[in-house]
Scaffold this active site. Structure first.
Site, PDB file in Angstrom:
ATOM      1  N   LYS A 198      -4.026  -6.646   3.974  1.00 35.00           N
ATOM      2  CA  LYS A 198      -4.525  -5.481   2.229  1.00 35.00           C
ATOM      3  C   LYS A 198      -5.821  -4.673   1.994  1.00 35.00           C
ATOM      4  O   LYS A 198      -6.218  -3.439   1.292  1.00 35.00           O
ATOM      5  CB  LYS A 198      -3.587  -5.584   0.966  1.00 35.00           C
ATOM      6  CG  LYS A 198      -3.297  -4.595  -0.229  1.00 35.00           C
ATOM      7  CD  LYS A 198      -3.174  -3.615   0.180  1.00 35.00           C
ATOM      8  CE  LYS A 198      -2.959  -2.449  -0.201  1.00 35.00           C
ATOM      9  NZ  LYS A 198      -3.723  -2.654  -1.667  1.00 35.00           N
ATOM     10  N   SER A 201       0.888  -1.094  -0.276  1.00 32.27           N
ATOM     11  CA  SER A 201      -0.207   0.373   0.550  1.00 32.27           C
ATOM     12  C   SER A 201       0.781   1.188  -0.129  1.00 32.27           C
ATOM     13  O   SER A 201       1.451   1.575   0.567  1.00 32.27           O
ATOM     14  CB  SER A 201      -0.960  -0.138   1.073  1.00 32.27           C
ATOM     15  OG  SER A 201      -1.435   1.640   1.493  1.00 32.27           O
ATOM     16  N   HIS A 246      -7.367  -2.812   4.309  1.00 31.49           N
ATOM     17  CA  HIS A 246      -6.843  -1.231   4.433  1.00 31.49           C
ATOM     18  C   HIS A 246      -6.907  -0.732   4.150  1.00 31.49           C
ATOM     19  O   HIS A 246      -8.093  -0.054   4.153  1.00 31.49           O
ATOM     20  CB  HIS A 246      -5.657  -1.902   4.386  1.00 31.49           C
ATOM     21  CG  HIS A 246      -4.768  -0.132   4.165  1.00 31.49           C
ATOM     22  ND1 HIS A 246      -5.225  -0.210   2.718  1.00 31.49           N
ATOM     23  CD2 HIS A 246      -4.005   0.423   4.211  1.00 31.49           C
ATOM     24  CE1 HIS A 246      -3.828   1.604   2.913  1.00 31.49           C
ATOM     25  NE2 HIS A 246      -3.634   1.214   4.079  1.00 31.49           N
ATOM     26  N   ASN A 247      -7.644  -1.165   2.373  1.00 34.72           N
ATOM     27  CA  ASN A 247      -8.434  -0.893   1.173  1.00 34.72           C
ATOM     28  C   ASN A 247      -9.531  -0.138   1.596  1.00 34.72           C
ATOM     29  O   ASN A 247     -10.422   1.091   1.481  1.00 34.72           O
ATOM     30  CB  ASN A 247      -8.446  -0.860   0.093  1.00 34.72           C
ATOM     31  CG  ASN A 247      -6.905  -0.912  -0.967  1.00 34.72           C
ATOM     32  OD1 ASN A 247      -6.260  -0.938   0.043  1.00 34.72           O
ATOM     33  ND2 ASN A 247      -6.383  -1.235  -1.868  1.00 34.72           N
ATOM     34  N   GLU A 269      -9.682   2.407   3.940  1.00 35.77           N
ATOM     35  CA  GLU A 269      -9.358   3.903   3.040  1.00 35.77           C
ATOM     36  C   GLU A 269     -10.955   4.503   2.515  1.00 35.77           C
ATOM     37  O   GLU A 269     -10.952   5.526   2.668  1.00 35.77           O
ATOM     38  CB  GLU A 269      -8.556   3.644   2.209  1.00 35.77           C
ATOM     39  CG  GLU A 269      -8.117   4.386   1.320  1.00 35.77           C
ATOM     40  CD  GLU A 269      -6.851   4.193  -0.021  1.00 35.77           C
ATOM     41  OE1 GLU A 269      -5.616   2.892   0.606  1.00 35.77           O
ATOM     42  OE2 GLU A 269      -6.842   4.163  -0.513  1.00 35.77           O
TER      43      GLU A 269
END
Ligand code: ATR
Length: 479
Positions: free
Chosen positions: A186, A130, A189-190, A193
């Site tokens: 990940k 990232s 995480h996105n 976001e």
């Protein structure tokens, strides 16, 4: 004999070439390969022979240029191109070698690929990266999965190129867990976001619609917020974006940009996974749906026409009397909603880890998000501490530090949600996060009624408060 490469990167588009350059800058010899050789030549021209690259023209040459056990990073287009590159590498590499997929792959694809590759005696690492193009070049947050054995070979190199946390200089890279764990984390995480971006947008929207502030004026407010609990990369870039003037018109560029947001799909994957695992991840879901709503052009047009015809465009216009207090309400609503979004996202990681048998350390996960990635923030230092205090913490917002913050935010948050609702300003994440909190803390949810409705129409049975066991009522006859 020429020196062999420590690592290799396949795919010389921006992410791949930046990652390769990052390895080279950190003293590694890097073999590079791209399906179209001209692109490899461009990279060599751009960075020069001094970069520590070994350009290769065929995949065979690429594999031959790597030190054993070989580490090959695949950074090609997602989907079939990634699969076919992995297949070709399997033919050329030897047992013990490691294939690393640094693309944005769906974690279930990573689990599948890992099975196929390990069946051939090779190692496979699905690795989340990232930080976008700049992160890849200067230091991303790196989330590798795969075996501990692969991490021993690969980890030191990844840690070297990873971002370093400003607080303690620690690399933002850790072994997340086996097979798809890295890509799973990940993905979430996105998703987080998405929620992070949406809460900032909701704050911006309320400030402009309620106080009539211009984009640069809102930038000043965000800049102040960036000095406190909300200090983050996303707020920082928002300040810059809101101050940016369009050269042609001299107006704030943001005012000229269409209000229709796109997505590449990782938010959707997160929500789909949350639904599959039954984890309430409302912040990320609402943020993803908000993008979908913004792009539902036909429906928006219809709703706007109907509301206009019925003079419903404007809901109550409550005036804002105390501007400073109102701005504080917005800040607190943003902060509390952010705590909820992270609570939900981290809960999803916990549940996923259990489902897929990964041993994921949430403190470590938060620690490696402190720098390099898009959601980097001071906040993540506090999240890391919360999981250090209690590694089993099932609900981030129940941690003493965060609960105190939520408590402080509560009156501001409720006032703001009420205000925006009365005023007709959409706040999907602010309001759903508050509902989540009200739901999760409520000892008397109406799910009793749902249980009994299900029993009525489908004989699905129910459980009682006063007796253990499972019950069914014959609804056509009195109980
Ligand atoms: P871009 O628009 O930046 O070219 P892309 O089409 O998604 O991005 O391709 C990204 C990388 O994947 C490129 O290195 C591309 O190689 P080419 O330069 O030869 O196009 C690589 N790539 C795409 N499809 C591929 C395939 N089927 N096999 C191997 N590499 C592939």
């Amino acid at each position: 004999m020429t020196q062999l490469a420590d690592i290799g990167v396949i795919g010389m588009a921006v992410m791949g070439s930046n990652l390769a350059q990052n390895f080279a800058r950190n003293g590694y010899k890097v073999a590079i390969y791209n399906r179209t050789y001209a692109r490899t030549q461009d990279v060599m021209e751009h960075y020069g022979a001094t970069a520590g690259f070994i350009p290769t023209e065929t995949l065979g040459d690429f594999v031959a240029a790597l030190e054993k056990p070989r580490c090959a990073i695949v950074m090609v287009k997602a989907g079939t191109p990634t699969d076919s590159t992995i297949d070709q590498l399997c033919e050329l590499m030897e047992p013990g070698d490691i294939i690393v997929d640094c693309g944005n792959s769906l974690f279930t694809d990573t689990i599948r690929r890992e099975r196929t590759v390990t069946a051939k005696g090779l190692n496979f690492v699905g690795c989340g990266v990232s930080g976008g193009e700049e992160g890849a070049l200067k230091g991303p947050a790196i989330m590798p999965g795969g075996t501990a054995e692969s991490y021993r070979r690969l980890g030191p190199m990844l840690e070297k190129i990873a971002a370093k946390a400003p607080e303690d200089g620690e690399p933002c890279c850790t072994h997340i867990g086996t097979d798809g764990a890295g890509h799973f984390v990940k993905m979430i995480h996105n998703g987080i976001e998405y929620a992070d971006m949406q809460v900032i947008s909701e704050a911006y929207d309320i400030l402009r619609k309620s106080l009539g502030l211009s984009a640069p004026e809102i930038a000043d407010i965000f800049e102040e917020w960036n000095q406190g609990d909300l200090d983050s990369y996303l707020i920082e870039i928002t300040v810059e974006v809101l101050r940016h003037l369009d050269q042609e018109t001299g107006r704030p560029l943001v005012d000229l940009v269409l209000d229709q947001a796109k997505q590449k799909g990782t938010g959707t994957w997160t929500v789909q996974t949350a639904l599959d695992l039954g984890v309430p991840t409302t912040g990320i879901a609402e943020a993803t749906f908000a993008r979908g709503l913004s792009s539902s052009l036909k429906q928006r047009e219809m709703a706007q026409l109907v509301c206009k015809a019925l003079s419903l465009e404007n809901a109550t216009h409550e005036p804002v009397n105390d501007k400073a207090a109102f701005i504080e309400d917005v800040r607190q609503a943003l902060y509390a909603s952010k705590i909820v979004a992270y609570t939900q996202g981290l809960n999803l990681i916990q549940v996923g880890a259990k489902e897929y048998h990964w041993d994921i350390d949430l403190g470590e996960t938060a620690r490696i998000w402190r720098a390099g990635c898009i959601i980097r923030a001071r906040f993540l230092e506090d999240v890391t501490r919360a999981y250090r205090r209690n590694p089993e913490l099932a609900l981030l917002l129940a941690d003493d530090y965060f609960f105190a913050k939520i408590r402080e935010a509560m009156p501001h948050w409720r006032r703001l949600v009420t205000f925006a609702t009365m005023r007709g300003i959409p706040i999907p994440v602010f309001s759903s996060s508050l509902s989540y909190l009200d739901g999760i803390r409520d000892p008397e949810l109406p799910a009793n009624l749902i249980q009994i409705q299900r029993d009525f129409f489908g004989a699905h049975t129910y459980q009682r408060r006063d007796k253990t066991g499972v019950f069914h009522t014959l609804w056509s006859t009195p109980d």
